[in-house]
Design a protein around this motif. Structure first.
Motif, mmCIF file in Angstrom:
data_model
loop_
_atom_site.group_PDB
_atom_site.id
_atom_site.type_symbol
_atom_site.label_atom_id
_atom_site.label_comp_id
_atom_site.label_asym_id
_atom_site.label_seq_id
_atom_site.Cartn_x
_atom_site.Cartn_y
_atom_site.Cartn_z
ATOM 1 N N LYS A 1 -8.593 -2.726 -1.235
ATOM 2 C CA LYS A 1 -8.921 -3.265 -1.542
ATOM 3 C C LYS A 1 -7.855 -3.952 -2.089
ATOM 4 O O LYS A 1 -8.121 -5.296 -2.831
ATOM 5 C CB LYS A 1 -9.710 -2.435 -3.271
ATOM 6 C CG LYS A 1 -10.500 -3.672 -3.847
ATOM 7 C CD LYS A 1 -11.388 -2.795 -4.931
ATOM 8 C CE LYS A 1 -11.706 -3.020 -5.979
ATOM 9 N NZ LYS A 1 -12.114 -2.372 -7.726
ATOM 10 N N GLU A 2 -7.031 -3.294 -2.572
ATOM 11 C CA GLU A 2 -5.641 -4.099 -3.513
ATOM 12 C C GLU A 2 -5.227 -4.585 -1.995
ATOM 13 O O GLU A 2 -4.768 -5.579 -2.094
ATOM 14 C CB GLU A 2 -4.669 -2.906 -3.022
ATOM 15 C CG GLU A 2 -3.176 -3.679 -3.326
ATOM 16 C CD GLU A 2 -3.260 -4.018 -4.806
ATOM 17 O OE1 GLU A 2 -2.391 -3.708 -5.785
ATOM 18 O OE2 GLU A 2 -4.210 -3.413 -5.609
ATOM 19 N N ASP B 1 -0.604 8.188 -4.580
ATOM 20 C CA ASP B 1 -2.352 9.403 -4.952
ATOM 21 C C ASP B 1 -2.424 10.554 -3.833
ATOM 22 O O ASP B 1 -3.099 11.329 -3.770
ATOM 23 C CB ASP B 1 -3.796 8.012 -4.465
ATOM 24 C CG ASP B 1 -3.418 7.098 -5.547
ATOM 25 O OD1 ASP B 1 -3.328 7.583 -6.633
ATOM 26 O OD2 ASP B 1 -4.407 6.319 -5.145
ATOM 27 N N ALA C 1 -10.519 7.392 0.570
ATOM 28 C CA ALA C 1 -10.890 7.022 -0.745
ATOM 29 C C ALA C 1 -9.543 6.321 -1.042
ATOM 30 O O ALA C 1 -9.093 5.039 -1.659
ATOM 31 C CB ALA C 1 -11.091 7.703 -2.414
ATOM 32 N N CYS D 1 0.918 -1.046 0.199
ATOM 33 C CA CYS D 1 0.621 0.212 -0.147
ATOM 34 C C CYS D 1 0.754 1.430 0.094
ATOM 35 O O CYS D 1 0.197 2.221 -0.893
ATOM 36 C CB CYS D 1 -1.142 -0.359 1.315
ATOM 37 S SG CYS D 1 -1.844 -1.668 1.104
ATOM 38 N N GLU E 1 -9.211 3.485 0.929
ATOM 39 C CA GLU E 1 -10.025 2.168 1.072
ATOM 40 C C GLU E 1 -9.210 1.029 -0.655
ATOM 41 O O GLU E 1 -10.112 0.086 -0.764
ATOM 42 C CB GLU E 1 -11.368 2.840 0.060
ATOM 43 C CG GLU E 1 -12.656 3.275 1.286
ATOM 44 C CD GLU E 1 -13.923 3.655 1.041
ATOM 45 O OE1 GLU E 1 -14.114 4.620 0.282
ATOM 46 O OE2 GLU E 1 -14.889 3.362 2.145
ATOM 47 N N HIS E 2 -8.804 1.621 -1.538
ATOM 48 C CA HIS E 2 -8.113 1.875 -2.490
ATOM 49 C C HIS E 2 -6.776 0.373 -1.570
ATOM 50 O O HIS E 2 -6.837 -0.551 -2.645
ATOM 51 C CB HIS E 2 -7.371 2.785 -2.722
ATOM 52 C CG HIS E 2 -6.469 2.126 -3.990
ATOM 53 N ND1 HIS E 2 -6.134 3.048 -5.454
ATOM 54 C CD2 HIS E 2 -6.344 0.917 -4.614
ATOM 55 C CE1 HIS E 2 -5.498 2.321 -6.347
ATOM 56 N NE2 HIS E 2 -6.400 1.337 -5.713
ATOM 57 N N CYS E 3 -6.962 1.186 -0.890
ATOM 58 C CA CYS E 3 -5.605 0.154 0.154
ATOM 59 C C CYS E 3 -6.184 -1.033 0.629
ATOM 60 O O CYS E 3 -5.728 -2.447 0.312
ATOM 61 C CB CYS E 3 -4.939 1.163 1.440
ATOM 62 S SG CYS E 3 -3.580 2.502 0.319
ATOM 63 N N ILE F 1 0.784 2.825 -2.876
ATOM 64 C CA ILE F 1 -0.509 3.433 -3.946
ATOM 65 C C ILE F 1 -0.730 5.152 -3.346
ATOM 66 O O ILE F 1 -0.907 5.792 -3.424
ATOM 67 C CB ILE F 1 -1.736 2.468 -2.990
ATOM 68 C CG1 ILE F 1 -1.718 0.836 -3.785
ATOM 69 C CG2 ILE F 1 -2.832 3.581 -3.238
ATOM 70 C CD1 ILE F 1 -2.805 0.414 -3.784
#
Length: 201
Positions: free
Chosen positions: A166-167, A147, A159, A140, A162-164, A143
Motif C-alpha cells: 500500500k505504501e 512492525d 499484514a 518499506c 500488504e502495508h508495504c 515499516i
C-alpha cells in the motif's frame, strides 16, 4: 524496477514480489511470477532483467533437484541452498555477472524452523528477519523495522507485506498494481494472494 519483500514469522516465511515484466519504457507483462519454488519447502523471490531472472532461478532450481536425485532423496537445507547460490553468484562475478537480487525463504522440517536470506548480485549473503529488494527498500524497511517482532503469526506477517504494498502504491513513482504473495511453512510452498493470475496467458 522490480520489488521483492520477505518477512519471517513463527513457523514460516512470506515472500512477495511485484508481477511486472518491463524494460525501458515498455511493460511486457503484468502477471509474471517472480517467486520461484526451489524445493518442496523453499522459494526464491527474485528481481532483475527477465533473462537473468529466468536463467538464474531455473539454474538453481534444477541443480537443487539434481542434488536430491543424486543423493538418495536427501534435501539441501535452506542455509545450504543460500550458500550454493552465493557461490554461484560469486563465481559469475568474474566471468559474466547475473544482474539479480534475491530473497530466499525456506522451512527446514528437521530443525522445525524457518529462515530468510538476503542475497544481492555482488554475492553478499545475510540471514535476516525481513528484507526488501529494489527501490521498495527506501519506502518499506522502516515499516518492517517498526512492525516486525518475535513470534509473529502468518496473518501478522502478511499484514506487514500488504502495508508495504500500500505504501508503494501511494508513494512510489512507478505503478506496480499487481503483487503475488507466497507462504513457505511446514506444509510447503503455497500462494496466499495474487493481483493477476500467473497461469493466465
Amino acid at each position: 524496477m522490480d520489488t521483492v519483500f520477505g518477512v519471517k514469522y513463527d513457523g514460516g516465511v512470506i515472500i512477495a514480489a511485484d508481477q511486472g515484466n518491463a524494460r525501458s519504457i515498455l511493460m511486457y507483462q503484468k502477471n509474471l511470477d517472480k517467486v520461484v519454488p526451489l524445493s518442496s519447502h523453499s522459494a526464491l523471490g527474485i528481481s532483475g532483467p527477465n533473462s537473468d531472472l529466468v536463467n538464474f532461478s531455473e539454474y538453481v532450481q534444477k541443480n537443487i533437484a539434481l542434488y536430491e536425485l543424486s543423493n538418495d532423496g536427501m534435501k539441501l537445507s535452506t542455509h545450504a541452498q543460500a550458500n550454493f547460490m552465493r557461490g554461484e553468484l560469486a563465481a559469475a562475478l568474474r566471468r559474466g555477472p547475473y544482474q539479480v537480487n534475491v530473497l530466499l525463504g525456506g522451512y527446514d522440517a528437521g530443525a522445525e524452523s524457518s529462515s530468510l536470506y538476503f542475497l544481492d548480485y555482488m554475492a553478499s549473503l545475510q540471514k535476516v528477519n525481513y528484507g526488501c529488494q529494489g527501490y521498495a527498500s527506501s519506502f518499506c524497511l522502516s515499516i518492517m523495522d517498526r512492525d516486525w517482532k518475535e513470534g509473529l503469526t502468518e496473518d501478522e506477517a502478511i499484514a506487514i507485506v500488504e502495508h508495504c504494498m500500500k505504501e508503494l502504491q501511494t508513494r512510489f513513482l512507478i505503478a506496480q498494481p499487481n503483487f503475488i504473495i507466497k507462504v513457505i511453512d511446514k506444509d510447503g510452498v503455497k500462494v496466499a494472494k495474487f493481483g493477476a493470475d500467473p497461469a493466465d496467458t
